[in-house]
Structures are given as structure tokens and as C-alpha cells.
Design an enzyme around this catalytic site. Sequence first.
Site, PDB file in Angstrom:
ATOM      1  N   GLU A 264     -33.794  33.008   1.974  1.00 42.96           N
ATOM      2  CA  GLU A 264     -33.719  34.444   1.715  1.00 42.96           C
ATOM      3  C   GLU A 264     -34.122  34.711   0.270  1.00 42.96           C
ATOM      4  OE1 GLU A 264     -29.898  35.938   2.844  1.00 42.96           O
ATOM      5  OE2 GLU A 264     -30.276  35.681   4.979  1.00 42.96           O
TER       6      GLU A 264
ATOM      7  N   HIS B 174     -29.493  47.608  -0.745  1.00 38.96           N
ATOM      8  CA  HIS B 174     -30.281  46.774   0.164  1.00 38.96           C
ATOM      9  C   HIS B 174     -31.636  47.439   0.381  1.00 38.96           C
ATOM     10  CE1 HIS B 174     -31.483  44.337   3.569  1.00 38.96           C
ATOM     11  NE2 HIS B 174     -30.465  43.533   3.304  1.00 38.96           N
TER      12      HIS B 174
ATOM     13  N   ARG C  86     -33.140  41.267  -4.407  1.00 35.83           N
ATOM     14  CA  ARG C  86     -33.015  42.583  -3.778  1.00 35.83           C
ATOM     15  C   ARG C  86     -33.285  43.747  -4.720  1.00 35.83           C
ATOM     16  NH1 ARG C  86     -27.570  41.675  -0.103  1.00 35.83           N
ATOM     17  NH2 ARG C  86     -28.599  40.606   1.617  1.00 35.83           N
TER      18      ARG C  86
ATOM     19  N   HIS D 144     -25.309  48.948  -0.724  1.00 34.22           N
ATOM     20  CA  HIS D 144     -24.927  47.868   0.185  1.00 34.22           C
ATOM     21  C   HIS D 144     -23.724  47.067  -0.290  1.00 34.22           C
ATOM     22  CE1 HIS D 144     -25.358  44.725   3.130  1.00 34.22           C
ATOM     23  NE2 HIS D 144     -25.638  43.810   2.222  1.00 34.22           N
TER      24      HIS D 144
ATOM     25  N   ARG E  42     -26.176  40.288  -7.027  1.00 30.69           N
ATOM     26  CA  ARG E  42     -25.735  39.265  -6.073  1.00 30.69           C
ATOM     27  C   ARG E  42     -26.917  38.614  -5.366  1.00 30.69           C
ATOM     28  NH1 ARG E  42     -24.585  39.111  -0.483  1.00 30.69           N
ATOM     29  NH2 ARG E  42     -25.216  41.297  -0.298  1.00 30.69           N
TER      30      ARG E  42
END
Length: 504
Positions: free
Chosen positions: A117, A227, A264, A325, A360
Site C-alpha cells: 500500500e 483518504h 495518502r 478518514h 499515518r
Amino acid sequence: MEYFLNFDTSKLPEDRADVVICGSGIGGLTTAIVLGELGITPLLLTRGVGNTYYSQGGIACALHPEDSPYLHALDTQKAGRGLCNEGNLRILVDGGVQGFVNLKRWGVEFDKETTIEGGHSFPRVYKVKDYTGKAIHEALWRRVKELKIRIVRGELQEILGEGRVEGIVYYDGSMKFIRTSILVLATGGAASMFLHTSNPVRVRGDALGIVLRKGLSLVNPEFVQFHPTVVKNTSILISEAVRGEGAVLVDQKGERFVNELEPRDVVARAIYRKMKEGGEVFLDLRPLKAAGIELRERFPTIYGMLREKGYEPEKEPIPVTPASHYFIGGVEVNSYGKTILEGLYAVGECACTGVHGANRLASNSLLEGVVFGYRTAYRIFHDLSFYRKSSKGNFKNLREGKRKPPYTFEDLRGLMWEACGLERDEEGLKRASEKLKVWIEGYKHWTPSIENRQLLDISLVALATVSCALWRKESRGVHYRKDYPHEREEFRRESLYTLEKPAS
């Protein structure tokens, strides 16, 4: 700040518990299970499934022989823009080895293959198709029931006691009282205070406001992760794992404009700017089909939700937008979940261990919940012998109040999206701060209802977020200031907010 609600515990139904855990996400359930396995039966207070259940992607863990916790830490620190707490980060990446085994021992059956990811340098994300969180929640819930842990449906309203935890007031259709000397908050974050969000609205983050009213600090509330890929005009999140498998982001011309595997914050802002220019952004899943990946098998949850909305992801790109998010900041805790208030602990998204820094890294949140939930349980096991039992005294609060708040939760969400969203500046943040203060200033005259208590407490969290965003005159991670677009070394530190001392 005093209690908001009116109550007299001498007139309320009373229960007792050595430990109360408020919240049933991965952090709360892990804490409850480990305590249960250690021979302590906590009481689990829950208002329903939270964000863990809806987590699609997976849990990051460096288990492969060619990977290492050190590399995982480097990736996390890079995404966190140098603001990660290094001691707690080491605990996170090393503790994953143990935490992952516990999840499997408690019944989670992960897929054999891993995926990569955004921000990861190695495919270390373990998953259960595209419903990892649901699989984890259901397995842990079964284990909770096997251990015969007490489950109470209800919502935390007030934390009782001066200088230490002595009980809580909760609501389950009527007000009730639990006398306890240890309370674990596992209540989730506050990302739902934005107009566009992937969070269930019931995960409001108002427990963080209760903590502020108790005089405690929030750390780094300005860091809110957006997000990149939520289906436009819905709260349906399309997991990072879809991009990890090959889905691409394109504009209305069908042209790619960003590396989909960047962290992100980078991807979300790239989409946001395209939209600010008047364009639209789409997530194209057709390359997965071309690569031989069957969408309905690999991503059954996402595929089903898209089909319900009338989209055909195998034939057409899906319109997406960024949405709030994950709330990176939270209650100030040490590496064992302890706050400065005797008997109060916090785990999961509502706590700030500092492991995420300013942004994060994908799939580190489930890891944080299981690793620090485990440590918190062991700390509580020892602390129980040191804490005084809650006394036999009663608690009460009585005040007059008949006014309606001058705003609604939807007003608050609109303000936060416009002034404290993906891109911020001095003018917008000051305007938001002033408006919030005007809205809140007359709270003592509000009707002391549960709905008004919720609104006040989430508004306090919003004010903390805006205040720290105003203080942080730089751009770092998910916090982007248009008027200060670069990182500044003097702000390479955490922000701290209390009601008495707004941001420092």
C-alpha cells in the site's frame, strides 16, 4: 470545565466493575481479551461497531524474511515527516510479531498473499480480502464472548471523580452509573466532524471533548488524515489496496496525474487540487481486470457496494473525492496507554502514542490497536493493586439551562471542511476559531441534554484542531498551510492543547 449534564448518582441504577473499557474496536477488544486471559473480567461498554469493522485494507506487519521491523519503521517515519515518537514506533513495529500471532490465535484467518500500500517499501500488508476489519472484529468479538466478558450497550456521558477516576455515567435509554477506578477509552477518532467523511457519523469523537473537560491534553489534533478515494457523494471508501493492485487515478481527460502509491496526504491533495480547478477525478479499476484480477473475488465488499450504487467498475471509472478518514492526534498517553489522570487509559484512534507522526502510514492503525491494547492490559493488571477502590460517595451536578445551541452538528461539519480541511490558511483558521468560540461561549445556558452534550464535546475537539492548526505555521504531513507551504524546523515537535492553555 464542570460537568455538563444534570445527574445524581444516588438516584441512578448503580453497577460496579474493576475495569471499564469504553469502545469495541480493535484497541478496546484487544485490551478486554488480554485482561480476560489474565484472569481479570472487565466490563465492555459499547454503542455499536466502529471504524475497525469498516476497515477494508489490512494490517501492516514485517514478518517476511526479506522484510524487517527496521524497514517498516523507516517507512513509517518517512510518512510521518520526522514527527514519529521513535520509542513508541519501535514498540509498534517489533510488537507486530506478537500482535499478529495473537490475532491468528483469536481466530482471524488472513489471506496467504500480502499486498503493498501507499508509502510501504515492501508488501507487508496482511488482509482478509477487502473486509479485514470486519474479520478481525468478528473474531475478537467471539473471543470476548468465550471469555464471558460483560458487555453493556450504552454511551459514555461523564467521567466522574476529582484527581482520579471514580466512575462513569452512561446512557442506554436512561442514565446509569458504574463505579470503577479504571476506565479505558477506546472510543475512536473525530474525523466525522468534517462534512465529507468515510467515518460512520456515530463515531463522533465526543469522548475526546469529555477528556478535555476533565483538564487533560490533546496532542497533535491538527493532523487529520483525508483518504484520497471515497466515492463521490457517499461515504463509501475504496481501499488503498485497490491502488496497490494496479488501479489508477485519472482526470476527466482520462490522464494520470499522480503516483497512486504516494502517501495518502500527497495523493489526497493532488485530487483536491484537480477538483478546485473545476475538474473531476476518477479511480479506474479496469487495469485490475486486464491483469487477471477478478474484482468480485478480490474485493467483494467494494465491488458489492459499487454495484449497489449503480456503478460497473469493470467497465467504467468511478468518481472519487477525498474525505476525512483518520484522526491522528488524541489523548496524551505513555507507551502503556496511561494518561495523567489516575485510572484513565486510552487506546486506538482516540489515543496519541505518536507512532504516526504527521501522517499515518497505511494499515498501521489496526497494528497500533492490537500492539498497544496488549500493553495497556498488562499495565492495568499491575496497576489494579496500587489504585484505591472507588469510594462509596455519590456524585451530582445540577444547573439551569433552557437555550438551544446557536448551531447544529451539520453547521460544525461545514465549517471544519471549509476552514480546516485539506488546505488551510491563517485567515480561514482565525475565522473558524472565532466562530467556534462564539458558538460555544453560551454553553452554560444550553439545555443539559445528551444531544447538546455531544455537540459541545465534539465542538471542543474542533476548537482544539483549529487552534493547533493555527499554531503550526508550517506544512507537515497531512497538515497543509497554503501560507506556509514548507516544513520549518522550529515546528518539528508535537502540539499540545488544553482548555486552559489553547495551543503550544
